[in-house]
Design a protein around this motif. Structure first.
Motif, mmCIF file in Angstrom:
data_model
loop_
_atom_site.group_PDB
_atom_site.id
_atom_site.type_symbol
_atom_site.label_atom_id
_atom_site.label_comp_id
_atom_site.label_asym_id
_atom_site.label_seq_id
_atom_site.Cartn_x
_atom_site.Cartn_y
_atom_site.Cartn_z
ATOM 1 N N ARG A 55 0.847 -1.198 0.000
ATOM 2 C CA ARG A 55 0.000 0.000 0.000
ATOM 3 C C ARG A 55 0.876 1.239 0.000
ATOM 4 O O ARG A 55 1.957 1.240 0.563
ATOM 5 C CB ARG A 55 -0.860 0.067 1.263
ATOM 6 C CG ARG A 55 -1.932 -0.943 1.346
ATOM 7 C CD ARG A 55 -2.763 -0.680 2.576
ATOM 8 N NE ARG A 55 -3.880 -1.586 2.649
ATOM 9 C CZ ARG A 55 -4.815 -1.536 3.572
ATOM 10 N NH1 ARG A 55 -4.760 -0.615 4.505
ATOM 11 N NH2 ARG A 55 -5.798 -2.386 3.576
ATOM 12 N N GLY A 56 0.349 2.305 -0.567
ATOM 13 C CA GLY A 56 1.018 3.594 -0.492
ATOM 14 C C GLY A 56 0.467 4.380 0.691
ATOM 15 O O GLY A 56 -0.513 3.974 1.321
ATOM 16 N N ALA A 57 1.088 5.500 0.981
ATOM 17 C CA ALA A 57 0.628 6.354 2.079
ATOM 18 C C ALA A 57 -0.765 6.918 1.809
ATOM 19 O O ALA A 57 -1.447 7.358 2.732
ATOM 20 C CB ALA A 57 1.621 7.486 2.312
ATOM 21 N N ASP A 58 -1.208 6.881 0.545
ATOM 22 C CA ASP A 58 -2.534 7.378 0.200
ATOM 23 C C ASP A 58 -3.638 6.393 0.599
ATOM 24 O O ASP A 58 -4.816 6.732 0.537
ATOM 25 C CB ASP A 58 -2.618 7.675 -1.293
ATOM 26 C CG ASP A 58 -2.374 6.440 -2.149
ATOM 27 O OD1 ASP A 58 -1.485 5.630 -1.795
ATOM 28 O OD2 ASP A 58 -3.055 6.286 -3.173
ATOM 29 N N LYS A 59 -3.264 5.183 1.014
ATOM 30 C CA LYS A 59 -4.249 4.177 1.438
ATOM 31 C C LYS A 59 -3.792 3.546 2.756
ATOM 32 O O LYS A 59 -3.432 2.377 2.824
ATOM 33 C CB LYS A 59 -4.419 3.106 0.362
ATOM 34 C CG LYS A 59 -5.576 2.183 0.627
ATOM 35 C CD LYS A 59 -5.781 1.200 -0.493
ATOM 36 C CE LYS A 59 -6.938 0.284 -0.118
ATOM 37 N NZ LYS A 59 -7.030 -0.854 -1.019
ATOM 38 N N PRO A 60 -3.795 4.340 3.827
ATOM 39 C CA PRO A 60 -3.300 3.836 5.111
ATOM 40 C C PRO A 60 -4.247 2.808 5.730
ATOM 41 O O PRO A 60 -5.405 2.705 5.344
ATOM 42 C CB PRO A 60 -3.225 5.094 5.972
ATOM 43 C CG PRO A 60 -4.263 5.994 5.391
ATOM 44 C CD PRO A 60 -4.258 5.713 3.911
ATOM 45 N N THR A 118 -1.463 17.209 13.400
ATOM 46 C CA THR A 118 -0.501 17.358 12.314
ATOM 47 C C THR A 118 0.529 18.394 12.712
ATOM 48 O O THR A 118 0.233 19.322 13.462
ATOM 49 C CB THR A 118 -1.205 17.788 11.010
ATOM 50 O OG1 THR A 118 -1.905 19.006 11.244
ATOM 51 C CG2 THR A 118 -2.167 16.726 10.532
#
Length: 54
Positions: free
Chosen positions: A30-35, A52
């Protein structure tokens, strides 16, 4: 064991450790766009994870 159909059942990482999270995402392809999901014990921990950097 994970739910039926899960490709990587039972895998997890310390959400406060960027290296561990990176390894988890790589293992799950997975990429960071799909945690993944994060399980927390209380509201204070959830709030700490949701903050953040300024």
């Amino acid at each position: 064991m994970g739910r039926r159909g899960s490709r990587t059942p039972g895998i997890g990482a310390n959400a406060f450790d960027p290296e561990a999270v990176g390894a988890l995402l790589a293992a799950k392809q997975r990429g960071a766009d799909k945690p993944g999901s994060i399980l927390v014990a209380d509201l204070a921990t959830a709030e700490a994870l949701a903050r953040t950097p300024a």
